[in-house]
Enzyme design. Structure first.
Site, PDB file in Angstrom:
ATOM      1  N   HIS A 258     -24.229   2.841  20.994  1.00  0.00           N
ATOM      2  CA  HIS A 258     -22.938   2.692  21.425  1.00  0.00           C
ATOM      3  C   HIS A 258     -22.577   3.558  22.641  1.00  0.00           C
ATOM      4  CE1 HIS A 258     -18.512   1.814  21.645  1.00  0.00           C
ATOM      5  NE2 HIS A 258     -18.885   0.974  21.048  1.00  0.00           N
ATOM      6  N   ASP A 309     -21.494  -4.303  14.894  1.00  0.00           N
ATOM      7  CA  ASP A 309     -22.072  -5.731  14.775  1.00  0.00           C
ATOM      8  C   ASP A 309     -23.099  -5.826  13.736  1.00  0.00           C
ATOM      9  OD1 ASP A 309     -20.650  -6.978  16.577  1.00  0.00           O
ATOM     10  OD2 ASP A 309     -21.641  -6.014  18.304  1.00  0.00           O
TER      11      ASP A 309
HETATM   12  N1  ACO Z   1     -32.286  -0.017  20.041  1.00  0.00           N
HETATM   13  C1  ACO Z   1     -33.189   0.883  20.816  1.00  0.00           C
HETATM   14  N2  ACO Z   1     -32.858   1.727  21.760  1.00  0.00           N
HETATM   15  C2  ACO Z   1     -31.706   2.057  22.075  1.00  0.00           C
HETATM   16  C3  ACO Z   1     -30.563   1.134  21.692  1.00  0.00           C
HETATM   17  C4  ACO Z   1     -31.007   0.052  20.710  1.00  0.00           C
HETATM   18  N3  ACO Z   1     -29.938  -0.618  20.055  1.00  0.00           N
HETATM   19  N4  ACO Z   1     -29.530   1.413  22.247  1.00  0.00           N
HETATM   20  C5  ACO Z   1     -29.724   2.518  23.130  1.00  0.00           C
HETATM   21  N5  ACO Z   1     -31.024   2.652  23.147  1.00  0.00           N
HETATM   22  C6  ACO Z   1     -31.737   3.494  23.790  1.00  0.00           C
HETATM   23  C7  ACO Z   1     -32.252   2.852  25.230  1.00  0.00           C
HETATM   24  O1  ACO Z   1     -33.516   2.220  25.209  1.00  0.00           O
HETATM   25  C8  ACO Z   1     -32.106   4.357  26.232  1.00  0.00           C
HETATM   26  O2  ACO Z   1     -33.272   4.910  25.926  1.00  0.00           O
HETATM   27  P1  ACO Z   1     -33.783   5.596  27.161  1.00  0.00           P
HETATM   28  O3  ACO Z   1     -33.051   6.551  27.789  1.00  0.00           O
HETATM   29  O4  ACO Z   1     -35.151   6.308  26.739  1.00  0.00           O
HETATM   30  O5  ACO Z   1     -34.171   4.609  28.252  1.00  0.00           O
HETATM   31  C9  ACO Z   1     -30.872   4.889  25.758  1.00  0.00           C
HETATM   32  O6  ACO Z   1     -30.805   4.698  24.230  1.00  0.00           O
HETATM   33  C10 ACO Z   1     -29.656   4.594  26.293  1.00  0.00           C
HETATM   34  O7  ACO Z   1     -29.190   3.333  25.981  1.00  0.00           O
HETATM   35  P2  ACO Z   1     -28.326   2.448  27.172  1.00  0.00           P
HETATM   36  O8  ACO Z   1     -28.781   1.053  26.922  1.00  0.00           O
HETATM   37  O9  ACO Z   1     -28.709   3.117  28.434  1.00  0.00           O
HETATM   38  O10 ACO Z   1     -26.793   2.843  26.626  1.00  0.00           O
HETATM   39  P3  ACO Z   1     -25.573   2.123  26.796  1.00  0.00           P
HETATM   40  O11 ACO Z   1     -24.513   3.254  26.724  1.00  0.00           O
HETATM   41  O12 ACO Z   1     -25.814   1.833  28.490  1.00  0.00           O
HETATM   42  O13 ACO Z   1     -25.528   0.828  25.983  1.00  0.00           O
HETATM   43  C11 ACO Z   1     -25.343  -0.289  23.888  1.00  0.00           C
HETATM   44  C12 ACO Z   1     -24.831   1.007  25.017  1.00  0.00           C
HETATM   45  C13 ACO Z   1     -25.251  -1.539  24.988  1.00  0.00           C
HETATM   46  C14 ACO Z   1     -24.319  -0.627  22.946  1.00  0.00           C
HETATM   47  C15 ACO Z   1     -26.657  -0.287  23.779  1.00  0.00           C
HETATM   48  O14 ACO Z   1     -26.824   0.829  22.571  1.00  0.00           O
HETATM   49  C16 ACO Z   1     -27.327  -1.554  23.095  1.00  0.00           C
HETATM   50  O15 ACO Z   1     -27.802  -2.183  24.000  1.00  0.00           O
HETATM   51  N6  ACO Z   1     -27.429  -1.695  21.759  1.00  0.00           N
HETATM   52  C17 ACO Z   1     -27.656  -2.980  21.220  1.00  0.00           C
HETATM   53  C18 ACO Z   1     -26.876  -4.038  21.465  1.00  0.00           C
HETATM   54  C19 ACO Z   1     -25.694  -3.907  20.350  1.00  0.00           C
HETATM   55  O16 ACO Z   1     -25.539  -3.760  19.304  1.00  0.00           O
HETATM   56  N7  ACO Z   1     -24.455  -4.021  21.263  1.00  0.00           N
HETATM   57  C20 ACO Z   1     -23.231  -4.137  20.478  1.00  0.00           C
HETATM   58  C21 ACO Z   1     -22.328  -2.870  20.930  1.00  0.00           C
HETATM   59  S1  ACO Z   1     -20.992  -2.742  19.780  1.00  0.00           S
HETATM   60  C22 ACO Z   1     -19.916  -3.896  20.553  1.00  0.00           C
HETATM   61  O17 ACO Z   1     -20.000  -4.172  21.765  1.00  0.00           O
HETATM   62  C23 ACO Z   1     -19.124  -4.696  19.956  1.00  0.00           C
END
Ligand code: ACO
EC number: 2.3.3.16
Length: 373
Positions: A258, A309
């Site tokens: 998140h 989710d």
């Molecule tokens: N699985 C694996 N790795 C992850 C995940 C995940 N679900 N989420 C974040 N990471 C990792 C990224 O790969 C990144 O790693 P790195 O720094 O080595 O490249 C690091 O954690 C930061 O991730 P970002 O995507 O830059 O974080 P951001 O704050 O931009 O994104 C988000 C947040 C979109 C929720 C992200 O965690 C994600 O894509 N999760 C999966 C999708 C999801 O569940 N979305 C629902 C969110 S809740 C809602 O909107 C209702």
């Protein structure tokens, strides 16, 4: 000018609707844990729109207004009937189109005074559950079911979706899920809605834009993606190799991580508990067991806790809901929050227009088209 990637940490507005402070989510200052255990979704709608809880008379009046507007307009029914049967059109695209159509056919769409906007808010919130249910039935060749006046939103949604009365535990679970998804500070879809209406565009345009943003798998679309993943895993013993292979390929595990919560999403524990109860009841506890195993691996390997989710997927699956309706259901609930933010934006509006850090080429010389290679 230096850009902040993904606007992380940027405070873009003030708001009295909801807050996330130290991993605690509150609606108008009430902890989400208290509200989930004690309130109805209709009380939450009132709270978000009026910034206070209703008394009995006010709640009864809101329910009456919602019931009066709950029927799905014939234009939308006919529009859905014009689609081919079965799963040809994705329900989020259908919902986005239906809300736009609702705006097209509302003679008050562009009347911008607070009273007219409130009437439109009631119409949108009242009709959205029936729109999702009608779409689901029509694509299966079934007739839409009229909502019952005496039912609340949770009960009516399940009733109009399936054409039969839901059990009390199903209604309780669905009511809680609606409360948990109702609002979430300046999430991507709410920000989208606020940007749209800050141009003084109408409420239907703001909601249509918000639905488009919610649809993406990094936002609301993640719940459907979680169920797809659980279905692919199939059995508990497959969870570990499946997740490890995903992580090796640097793929994201849907339902984890998140932008704001760093130690855990406070909504997830309620859905986890519901998932346990409901999967037990349906005799399909494998969905819960698989989810637990996935959570263990992702939290220990990636230090990423589940978000809203993750467990909502097995909850909705246990309620017998088609997987591609999970995100539209999120929209049924988040409609309340989007509207609260849109009304707040109108109330103290200023155009939202940030800047971009330019990274393109500089000082180019124009070459007429005939002289270009
Ligand atoms: N699985 C694996 N790795 C992850 C995940 C995940 N679900 N989420 C974040 N990471 C990792 C990224 O790969 C990144 O790693 P790195 O720094 O080595 O490249 C690091 O954690 C930061 O991730 P970002 O995507 O830059 O974080 P951001 O704050 O931009 O994104 C988000 C947040 C979109 C929720 C992200 O965690 C994600 O894509 N999760 C999966 C999708 C999801 O569940 N979305 C629902 C969110 S809740 C809602 O909107 C209702």
């Amino acid at each position: 000018m230096t850009a902040t990637r993904g606007l992380e940490g940027v405070v873009a507005t003030t708001s009295s609707v909801s807050s996330i402070i130290d991993d605690t989510l509150t609606y108008v200052g009430y902890d989400i844990d208290d509200l989930t255990e004690n309130a109805s979704f209709e009380e939450i709608i009132y709270l978000l729109w009026h910034l206070r809880l209703p008394n009995k008379t006010e709640l009864a009046e809101l329910k009456k207004q919602l019931a009066k507007e709950a029927a799905v307009p014939q234009e939308i029914i006919e529009h859905f009937k014009s689609y081919p049967l079965n799963n040809v059109h994705p329900p989020m695209a259908a919902l986005r189109t239906a809300i736009s159509l609702l705006g097209l056919t509302d003679s008050e769409a562009d009347v911008m005074n607070p009273e007219a906007n409130y009437r439109k808010a009631i119409r949108l919130q009242a009709k959205v559950p029936g729109i999702v249910a009608a779409f689901s039935r029509i694509r299966k060749g079934l007739d839409p079911v009229e909502p019952k006046e005496e039912y609340g939103i949770a009960e009516n949604f399940l009733y109009t979706l399936n054409g039969e009365d839901p059990s009390p535990i199903e209604v309780e679970a669905f009511n809680k899920a609606l409360i948990l998804h109702a609002d979430h500070e300046l999430n991507a879809s709410t920000f989208t809605a606020r940007v749209c209406v800050a141009t003084l565009s109408d409420i239907y345009s703001g909601i249509t834009a918000a639905i488009g943003a919610l649809k993406g798998p990094l936002h609301g679309g993640a719940n459907e993606a979680v169920m797809k993943m659980l279905t692919e895993i199939g059995e508990v013993e497959n969870a570990e190799p499946y997740i490890r292979s995903k992580m090796e390929k640097k793929e994201k595990v849907m339902g984890f991580g998140h932008r704001v919560y760093k130690h855990g999403d406070p909504r997830a524990k309620h859905l986890k508990e519901m998932s346990k109860r409901l999967t037990n009841l349906t005799g399909e506890s494998k969905w819960y067991d698989m989810s637990i195993r996935v959570e263990e691996i992702v939290t220990s390997e990636k230090k990423l806790p589940p978000n809203v989710d993750f467990y909502s997927a097995s909850v909705y699956h246990s309620l017998g809901i088609d997987h591609d309706l999970f995100t539209p259901i999120f929209a049924v609930s988040r409609m309340s929050g989007w509207i609260a933010h849109i009304l707040e934006q109108y109330d103290n509006n200023r155009l939202i227009r940030p800047r971009a850090e330019y990274t393109g080429p500089d000082k180019q010389t124009f070459v007429p088209i005939d002289e270009r290679a």
